[in-house]
Write a protein that holds these residues in place. Structure first.
Motif, PDB file in Angstrom:
ATOM      1  N   VAL A 235       0.830  -1.202   0.000  1.00 27.32           N
ATOM      2  CA  VAL A 235       0.000   0.000   0.000  1.00 27.32           C
ATOM      3  C   VAL A 235       0.870   1.261   0.000  1.00 27.32           C
ATOM      4  CG1 VAL A 235      -1.719   1.314   1.293  1.00 27.32           C
ATOM      5  CG2 VAL A 235      -1.956  -1.168   1.074  1.00 27.32           C
ATOM      6  N   THR A 239       0.060   3.128  -3.341  1.00 27.04           N
ATOM      7  CA  THR A 239      -0.961   4.143  -3.038  1.00 27.04           C
ATOM      8  C   THR A 239      -0.395   5.381  -2.368  1.00 27.04           C
ATOM      9  OG1 THR A 239      -2.766   2.529  -2.917  1.00 27.04           O
ATOM     10  CG2 THR A 239      -3.047   4.580  -1.689  1.00 27.04           C
ATOM     11  N   LEU A 262      -9.178   0.827   2.721  1.00 26.04           N
ATOM     12  CA  LEU A 262      -8.894  -0.152   1.677  1.00 26.04           C
ATOM     13  C   LEU A 262      -9.885  -1.301   1.661  1.00 26.04           C
ATOM     14  CD1 LEU A 262      -5.156  -0.391   2.687  1.00 26.04           C
ATOM     15  CD2 LEU A 262      -5.888   0.488   0.452  1.00 26.04           C
TER      16      LEU A 262
END
Length: 413
Positions: A235, A239, A262
């Motif tokens: 992540v 992200t 998420l």
């Protein structure tokens, strides 16, 4: 270090407990605070979403650091006003806080940054809404574009209900449903350096078995024994880093707490939403396990020195929080009911007040976040529910299945 904490909810009480435990925090002032926060901080009155008022209070109390808890003050520009006075502030600028303030803006940033997320349409007319709902089909996901105190999202199989929510909101983001367990990841950042905290899972639906309407959150737990070992690393790479880079590119670097909501889908983690502050009630469990000094961590982010902060340390074991909600929540809650057993260690105040006679009473929908730790998730869960048994609030309700599926090994990826 003299710290001014802005806010009055459960998240702020959890932050206050963490900040007061940091030896570097010599004095903690909270505004407006709540009766629980009053046990660890000096309370001052302030209109939390008034930038000028908060900045003036920060100057008055000689704050070295201001920590802004809720989203509304951040979107209103409180952090900008505080920094304009030369005072360090943990919390993003108004421009950067649009990652939470506007779902459409957040989707635009995600798209530009190549962040894994669901397809979505921003809709402002009934025809646009109808077309988007038809394309995606059920379950329908309809999100108010602006702030809605955690209750602006409707996920439903009912087309009339989805359409009605869109009509009530006006401007909405309609997106494809992301299937899979949901995870909350908090990331402390100074705009460039980024430090992830421990992932947690919260429970949005009001009733056991994830039944009933969405709420601001009815409980949470951490850590997540079922999560992939590389979840945080992935992540951060897919992200967080791209999002922070895109915000810097736009001239609005995001510094503060980036909340990444998420869904762990079959094709990997995808972003459901961004928030610009700590989540409530996940903060209660994450901070209960954090061994590193919270004040120093937030100050490093606020002063651009996070890259030099030592690796985070965590307590062993697990933490569980169970929200005790007032009668009729998430509808219009009944307030003014007397609370018994609400002033023990681990009982975090979210919606409480003091009556003139000194009695502790309910003053909101989510009244308490009852939080406990244990050697493992089962022990933490048992301890949390034992604490809940000691709370008396007429007409209150709480979920009885917080962390149960994780304890029983029933979460499948």
């Amino acid at each position: 270090m003299r710290v001014l904490l802005i806010g009055s909810g459960g998240r702020e009480h959890a932050l206050a407990v963490g900040l007061s435990a940091d030896p570097a925090v010599e004095e903690l002032i909270a505004a407006p605070g709540n009766p629980g926060i009053a046990s660890v901080a000096t309370l001052r009155d302030v209109a939390a979403a008034d930038p000028a008022a908060v900045a003036a209070l920060a100057v008055e109390v000689g704050a070295d650091l201001v920590v802004v808890g809720p989203e509304a003050p951040l979107v209103a520009g409180v952090a900008d006003a505080v920094r304009a006075k030369g005072i360090a502030c943990f919390g993003p600028s108004a421009a950067a806080a649009q990652l939470e303030g506007s779902k459409a803006f957040a989707k635009d940033v995600m798209s530009a940054a190549g962040v894994p997320t669901g397809r979505a349409y921003t809709c402002t007319t009934p025809d646009e809404v109808a077309a988007a709902l038809q394309e995606f089909g059920p379950p329908y996901v309809v999100k108010n574009d602006g702030l809605a105190a955690g209750k602006g999202v409707v996920v439903t199989d009912s087309l009339p209900a989805a359409t009605q929510h869109a009509e009530e909101c006006g401007r909405v983001v309609i997106e494809e449903f992301l299937d899979g367990p949901e995870v909350s990841l908090f990331v402390v950042t100074d705009g460039t350096a980024a430090v992830p905290l421990m992932p947690a899972q919260d429970f949005k639906r009001v009733a056991d078995g994830d039944e009933g309407p969405n709420t601001g959150g009815m409980g949470a737990y951490a850590p997540l024994p079922w999560a992939p070992a590389d979840l945080v690393e992935r992540v951060m790479a897919e992200t967080v880093e791209p999002t922070l880079a895109e915000m810097r590119k736009r001239g609005t670097p995001f510094a503060g707490l980036l909340y990444v909501g998420l869904a762990l889908t079959r094709t990997g983690p995808k972003v459901i939403e961004f928030n610009a502050r700590f989540g409530d009630p996940e903060t209660q469990v994450v901070l209960a396990l954090l061994a590193s000094p919270l004040g120093e961590l937030l100050n490093a982010a606020a002063t651009g020195t996070l890259a030099g902060f030592p690796p985070l340390r965590w307590h062993d074991g697990a933490a569980v929080t169970v929200v005790v909600a007032s009668h009729n929540y998430p509808g219009t809650p009944r307030t003014g009911d007397v609370i018994e057993g609400g002033e023990r260690p681990g009982v975090i105040h979210a919606g409480t007040a003091r009556r003139e006679d000194g009695a502790l009473v309910s003053a909101g929908g989510r009244v308490l976040s009852v939080t406990a730790t244990g050697a493992d998730l089962a022990a933490a869960r048992a301890a949390a529910y034992d604490l809940v048994k000691g709370v008396t609030l007429e007409g209150s309700h709480h979920r009885t299945d917080i962390a149960l599926a994780a304890v029983e090994g029933r979460i499948q990826l």
